[in-house]
Design an enzyme around this catalytic site. Structure first.
Site, PDB file in Angstrom:
ATOM      1  CD  GLN A   1     -15.970  12.637 -34.945  1.00 29.56           C
ATOM      2  OE1 GLN A   1     -14.897  13.135 -34.654  1.00 29.56           O
ATOM      3  NE2 GLN A   1     -16.055  11.517 -35.623  1.00 29.56           N
TER       4      GLN A   1
ATOM      5  CB  ALA B   1     -21.471  18.366 -46.258  1.00 27.27           C
TER       6      ALA B   1
ATOM      7  CD  GLU C   1     -18.614  20.164 -34.789  1.00 26.40           C
ATOM      8  OE1 GLU C   1     -17.551  20.261 -35.460  1.00 26.40           O
ATOM      9  OE2 GLU C   1     -18.680  20.458 -33.590  1.00 26.40           O
ATOM     10  CD  GLU C   2     -19.230  13.481 -42.371  1.00 26.83           C
ATOM     11  OE1 GLU C   2     -19.378  12.900 -43.458  1.00 26.83           O
ATOM     12  OE2 GLU C   2     -18.829  12.911 -41.331  1.00 26.83           O
ATOM     13  NE  ARG C   3     -25.192  12.888 -41.455  1.00 30.99           N
ATOM     14  CZ  ARG C   3     -25.672  11.906 -40.709  1.00 30.99           C
ATOM     15  NH1 ARG C   3     -26.468  12.175 -39.683  1.00 30.99           N
ATOM     16  NH2 ARG C   3     -25.340  10.660 -40.962  1.00 30.99           N
TER      17      ARG C   3
END
Length: 326
Positions: A181, A189, A184-186
């Protein structure tokens, strides 16, 4: 489940466009919903869980938050203390979460908790946790330096009972799912902050072109226009790294190293860029009346949230095989 079935590159395109919103909190809330709290459920969740939690989340009918960080475990995810003890067909959850974006208004949480006594990388599970259950206490909305519009909560759990079927994928695989996860988060961002940085460069150009000092526009000083050219170059280099990582990710590759590099660079560049641009605004840059001061406050989170710069460096070192063993 209500989505369009497009690959992750489309999420990145959306993230870049959301950078045109002149604050960090609104895009971040959308990012949590789309690319931070739901990838594991999308990839590993049961059909039943997806219908119960993913469908209304995609539709925008409910709000989701991600419960990972704790007061003593932020970037050090392996050190979380929250427990989910199996009793029959339920888990009993005790502990707490900190820095939870959308936590005050969330309908459910993608919760990372210790479900066994084993090694820290193999004893955790991700659980879909409805936020209206008895024993869940939203302690407070945290007052922050920046991201003022973002709802960031401290939350406690006291003997919260949740069905065991709410575990995403396999029990004990939560740490690995969360690391995926984070990819994808990084990336999301980084994409979101790219456009914001471009916009603040342009706003600074516009302002220094019309602002005069010593009978000429501030922009005409070589130290100013050279610096803005350097910053624009750095933003383009970051965009190239981001798009390379996204292309590899869409092809099915592990891009943890590249995502960490992009996140590290984005955080440091955001600090450098917002500081340099604010300086060129002079006294106006130190007011709340101009966008550069908001960017200065909001962008500072990039080097902390979703894994600190130092954590990114450790991950990169690990993939380079130069990280000392404990």
């Amino acid at each position: 489940y209500g989505g369009m079935g497009l690959d992750f590159s489309y999420s990145i395109a959306v993230a870049e466009e959301l950078g045109n919103i002149h604050c960090g909190g609104v895009p971040m809330a959308i990012g949590v919903q789309a690319s931070m709290a739901t990838p594991a459920l999308t990839r590993f969740g049961s059909d039943e869980l997806k219908k119960e939690f993913l469908v209304p989340t995609i539709a925008g009918d409910v709000v989701v938050c991600l419960g990972v960080s704790e007061t003593g475990a932020g970037s050090d995810v392996a050190s979380i203390k929250t427990t989910a003890v199996r009793k029959g067909d339920e888990y009993i959850i005790n502990g707490g979460k900190m820095w939870t974006t959308s936590g005050c208004q969330a309908d459910w949480m993608c919760l990372l908790a210790n479900t066994s006594e084993g090694p820290p990388h193999r004893n955790k599970s991700l659980i879909c946790l409805p936020m209206n259950l008895p024993g869940i206490h939203v302690a407070k909305k945290i007052d922050k330096l920046g991201m003022k519009s973002s709802d960031t909560a401290q939350i406690f759990f006291e003997d919260v009972r949740v069905p065991s079927k709410n575990v995403i994928g396999e029990e004990g695989m939560g740490f690995m799912y969360q690391m995926l996860q984070f990819q994808e988060e990084r990336l999301w961002a980084v994409a979101n902050i790219l456009t914001a940085m471009e916009n603040i460069i342009q706003a600074t150009i516009d302002y220094t072109r019309q602002r005069k000092a010593f009978d000429r526009p501030v922009l005409h000083n070589q130290v100013v226009h050279f610096r803005l050219a350097e910053l624009a170059t750095e933003v383009e280099l970051l965009r190239s790294l981001l798009h390379r990582a996204v292309d590899l990710y869409v092809e099915g590759n592990d891009v943890t190293k590249f995502a960490s590099m992009a996140k590290l660079k984005a955080g440091r560049l955001a600090r450098e860029l917002s500081d340099s641009c604010l300086q060129f605004w002079g006294g106006m840059g130190f007011t709340n009346e101009v966008p550069v001061s908001r960017c200065y406050r909001d962008m500072r989170l990039m080097s902390i949230g979703g894994g600190s710069d130092e954590t990114m460096l450790s991950i990169i070192c690990k993939y380079m095989e130069i990280l000392p063993s404990k």
